[in-house]
Design an enzyme around this catalytic site. Structure first.
Site, PDB file in Angstrom:
ATOM      1  CE  LYS A 248      25.854  -2.984 -50.396  1.00 44.04           C
ATOM      2  NZ  LYS A 248      26.349  -4.328 -50.266  1.00 44.04           N
ATOM      3  CD  GLU A 297      34.430  -7.970 -47.219  1.00 42.77           C
ATOM      4  OE1 GLU A 297      33.771  -7.416 -46.316  1.00 42.77           O
ATOM      5  OE2 GLU A 297      34.382  -7.619 -48.399  1.00 42.77           O
ATOM      6  CD  GLU A 340      22.259  -4.989 -48.163  1.00 43.50           C
ATOM      7  OE1 GLU A 340      21.059  -5.029 -47.814  1.00 43.50           O
ATOM      8  OE2 GLU A 340      23.210  -5.047 -47.358  1.00 43.50           O
TER       9      GLU A 340
END
Ligand SMILES: C=C(O[C@H]1C=CC=C(C(=O)O)[C@@H]1O)C(=O)O
Length: 492
Positions: A248, A297, A340
């Site tokens: 990723k 986040e 993901e």
């Protein structure tokens, strides 16, 4: 650290003079400076004096603006609108610059040093530093990020704090006192600045920032890399992932927005917090530049030995109707998107297992719904091993695969060599730490570097082996409205 007085006096008490500062406060401040000076002379080294007052709770932006008018130096702003926590600082009593691979350790050590040499008036106070870190210290910086070092923590001269659930706010003055510091002029200066603060906050209309100015300003907007070129970079990374070189990577791009007049930082923050209340709203000034954002986040929050963090990855648009919104929710359940997301969960879990005695991970990701975008998020918590600081956690967590990739080093190499972007502080940790090791850092996403009339916005997206460059580009476009809207631009 030693506490000289445990109670917190109010800025103004019964015998208050016209300037709202009581004689009691003036005397205490003077006494603290004298004590700190005596200790500094005795030890022959600097002593940090921290003086906390209980003050009226204003809107944090009101204070941020007052600090601009006080002209005491660079400012910062941090607000978590959903909890009511806010930190606003101006000037610098101590600046910690930390560089290179050990920057988190070095910063933690410096914070401990000042904590050990602090003299405090005000119970439960521990010197609180605010700052941020460059995403990748190994990537050479460009002129764009001049003034934003690899790691920076600031102990402001004045720190105004709104505490969740408390009616009153606090104002802390920080003074670094050297053996040779002359105490009279220093305490007189601080008393003078307190009086100015009182006069300025009182002169600003109370409702000035409570409503965001939603007037739309025409902005000139351009992609720093042509979209086709960026998609070409993505396509090459996808090929490498298909060949199994790594699993990723998060690739980002920049968008420039400019207008005739300089951007208004207070108005930008006001719009961000109204439109994105479930985020960390921040601004940090270096010279004439401000790094500003509203990020959903959390990287890590440490409080009394407990650590909380989150995996936030995978995005979908918001629907215009409930049915459409649910249809987009289902996109987030697809195997590609889940995969993901789970890469991020697994990496964070293993990082925490190194520094925690217990780790708990929510069984299933939840949806985090923001204006025009939704994400998957998984809450992760742990009990820190004794002596661990929030900065120790960041060393292991940053960058998570939500902003870097997996495996970490391979993904960072891809970003460094091929992204064609100086991320600077974008996607790096931003937040605060105190001398007890408590603190909270967010990942500086949905952000822009504002320099007068020009703003550079940053948006990125996670890709895996079956990603399609065009859809990845479209996904990044879901993220630009956060800052475009914040800057007062048109978004629909
Ligand atoms: C890298 C960004 O988002 C991260 C956080 C949430 C969702 C993401 C994603 O959909 O890939 C990214 O991991 C950004 O907003 O610039």
């Amino acid at each position: 650290m030693e506490t000289v007085f445990t109670d917190i006096p109010a800025m103004s008490e019964s015998e208050t003079g016209e300037d709202g500062l009581s004689q009691h406060v003036v005397e205490r401040l003077f006494f603290l400076c004298q004590e700190a000076s005596a200790r500094a002379s005795h030890l022959q080294q600097s002593v940090l004096a921290c003086f906390t007052l209980s003050v009226k709770r204003y809107d944090p932006l009101h204070v941020f603006y007052a600090f601009r008018r006080m002209e005491m130096g660079e400012r910062f702003f941090w607000e978590v609108p959903a909890t009511g926590q806010a930190l606003i600082g101006v000037g610098s009593a101590v600046t910690i610059n930390a560089q290179g691979a050990n920057r988190f350790d070095d910063a933690a050590e410096a914070v401990r040093f000042y904590q050990d040499h602090a003299l405090v008036a005000g119970d439960e106070y521990s010197p609180l530093f605010f700052g941020g870190f460059r995403f990748d210290p190994q990537r050479p910086p460009t002129e764009l990020w001049h003034g934003f070092p690899e790691g920076l923590l600031i102990l402001p001269r004045f720190l105004y704090q709104c505490h969740p659930g408390r009616e009153q706010a606090t104002l802390t003055l920080h003074m670094l006192i050297e053996p040779e510091t002359a105490i009279e002029p220093l305490s007189t200066l601080f008393i003078e600045q307190l009086r100015r603060f009182n006069a300025i906050v009182a002169s600003i209309p109370v409702h000035r920032f409570l409503q965001a100015n939603d007037e739309v300003t025409p902005l000139r907007i351009s992609n720093v890399l042509p979209p086709q070129e960026w998609m070409g970079i993505v396509a090459k990374a996808v090929e490498k992932m298909q060949r199994g070189e790594y699993q990723k990577v998060v690739l980002a791009r920049a968008v420039e927005a400019s207008r005739e007049l300089p951007f208004d930082i207070e108005a930008t923050l006001a719009r961000l917090r109204v439109n994105y209340p479930n985020t960390f709203v921040f601004a940090i000034q270096r010279g004439n530049k401000y790094f500003v954002g509203a990020t959903p986040e959390r990287l890590a929050r440490a409080h009394n030995g407990l650590i909380e963090t989150m995996a936030l990855a995978s995005s979908a648009p918001r629907g215009k109707t409930e049915a459409e919104d649910r249809m987009f929710e289902r996109e987030l359940e697809r195997p590609k998107t889940m995969h993901e997301h789970l890469i991020v969960v697994d990496m964070i879990r293993s990082a925490l297992e190194q520094i925690c005695s217990e780790v708990t991970v929510d069984k299933k990701p939840q949806l985090l719904k923001l204006k025009n975008i939704q994400h998957l998020h998984t809450h992760i918590a742990g009990r820190l091993l004794p002596g661990c600081y929030v900065l120790d956690v960041m060393k292991d967590l940053h960058p998570t695969p939500a902003v870097g990739g997996f495996p970490r080093e391979k993904a960072l190499e891809e970003i460094r060599l091929h992204e064609k972007l100086d991320r600077g502080w974008y996607a790096g940790p931003i937040g605060w730490v105190d001398g007890n090791g408590n603190g909270e850092f967010a990942v500086a996403l949905r952000s822009a570097l504002i320099d007068g009339q020009k703003a550079t916005l940053f948006v990125g997206n996670g890709m895996v082996a079956d990603s399609d460059p065009e859809s990845e580009f479209r996904e990044t476009c879901l993220k630009t409205p956060v800052m475009l809207r914040g800057l007062g631009g048109e978004c629909e």
